[in-house]
Design an enzyme around this catalytic site. Structure first.
Site, PDB file in Angstrom:
ATOM      1  N   HIS A   1       0.840  -1.189   0.000  1.00  0.00           N
ATOM      2  CA  HIS A   1       0.000   0.000   0.000  1.00  0.00           C
ATOM      3  C   HIS A   1       0.880   1.247   0.000  1.00  0.00           C
ATOM      4  O   HIS A   1       2.106   1.168   0.122  1.00  0.00           O
ATOM      5  CB  HIS A   1      -0.922   0.024   1.226  1.00  0.00           C
ATOM      6  CG  HIS A   1      -2.067  -0.936   1.135  1.00  0.00           C
ATOM      7  ND1 HIS A   1      -1.966  -2.253   1.534  1.00  0.00           N
ATOM      8  CD2 HIS A   1      -3.340  -0.770   0.686  1.00  0.00           C
ATOM      9  CE1 HIS A   1      -3.128  -2.860   1.336  1.00  0.00           C
ATOM     10  NE2 HIS A   1      -3.974  -1.990   0.835  1.00  0.00           N
TER      11      HIS A   1
ATOM     12  N   LYS B   1      -0.319   4.601   4.710  1.00  0.00           N
ATOM     13  CA  LYS B   1      -1.143   3.608   5.395  1.00  0.00           C
ATOM     14  C   LYS B   1      -0.410   3.125   6.641  1.00  0.00           C
ATOM     15  O   LYS B   1       0.742   2.699   6.572  1.00  0.00           O
ATOM     16  CB  LYS B   1      -1.466   2.429   4.469  1.00  0.00           C
ATOM     17  CG  LYS B   1      -2.442   1.425   5.088  1.00  0.00           C
ATOM     18  CD  LYS B   1      -2.897   0.387   4.070  1.00  0.00           C
ATOM     19  CE  LYS B   1      -3.863  -0.610   4.679  1.00  0.00           C
ATOM     20  NZ  LYS B   1      -5.103   0.010   5.152  1.00  0.00           N
TER      21      LYS B   1
END
Length: 243
Positions: free
Chosen positions: A149, A153
């Site tokens: 990600h 995140k």
């Protein structure tokens, strides 16, 4: 075939997901947003023909078939209670809910159809099913889940990776996890089963965040045809057999 539009309440309409839901629902003739709920009293009461309500005004929203909730944990209880009171479906991707709120979901599922999920991508839903089937078919093989990600995140492994891990566990595997945070990656999930001299790889890559809103809208449209119960996204990828 029933062509009557599904009436939607969008709860958390001012957020990124809420805005995507409003935009994409307007493109679908089988969906009708009858109310949008935001945290604070709205500057405009009607936007693009959709009435807007503050969270404190939730009890006054018009009749709806399904509420889609992408808000905050403190806003979760009132909209779930409203759905249970009115007999409407409930779809939620609100994260960080407590064990008590999870228990409230279970209780509400005896009265209404509902879905709470960490990921509404239809592709990820199919991937979870494939992972479980692979784990069942390949007992004793190593199972590794790698998720990637964007750099902002915080949680690791991702909620989606853990959901895929649960699918693998249902099939008898013992998954291991690895997490990567790099650049602006929206989301990639790679599941590998490894045996002696061979391996099976399953992967899903998200290239547009709209997939999550599209998935939630799809689930909402399917939910109105269902009996009370707590469903998974993968249960609702295809319409019911008697639809």
């Amino acid at each position: 075939m029933n062509n009557t539009p599904t009436r939607l309440l969008i709860h958390g309409a001012s957020g990124r997901m809420g805005q995507a839901l409003l935009r994409l629902a307007a493109e679908d003739s089988l969906l009708q947003v009858v109310a949008a709920v935001v945290r604070k009293p709205p500057a405009q009461r009607v936007v693009d023909g959709i009435p807007h309500f503050a969270a404190s005004e939730l009890a006054g929203v018009p009749a709806f078939d399904v509420a889609i909730d992408f808000s905050l944990p403190e806003g979760f209880d009132p909209v779930l209670a409203l759905c249970a009171e009115r007999g409407a479906g409930f779809v939620s991707g609100t994260t960080g809910i407590s064990e008590r709120q999870q228990a409230a979901l279970t209780a509400a599922a005896t009265r209404i159809p509902l879905v709470w999920a960490t990921n509404f991508s239809l592709g990820v839903a199919v991937l979870a099913e494939l992972v479980e089937r692979a784990a069942l078919a390949l007992p004793g093989w190593d199972c590794d889940i790698v998720e990637s990600h964007h750099v902002h995140k915080k949680d690791a492994p991702s909620g989606t990776a853990l959901t895929l891990g649960e699918a693998a566990q249902h099939g008898g595997a013992d998954p291991r996890y690895a997490s990567l945070r790099a650049g602006d990656i929206i989301g990639e999930h790679f599941v590998q089963f490894t045996g002696l001299g061979e391996r099976v790889e399953l992967v899903h890559r998200a290239t547009n965040r709209d997939i999550f809103a599209r998935g939630a809208l799809h689930v909402a449209g399917q939910l109105v045809r269902r009996a009370p119960g707590q469903y998974r996204v993968r249960d609702l990828v295809a319409p019911p057999a008697n639809a």
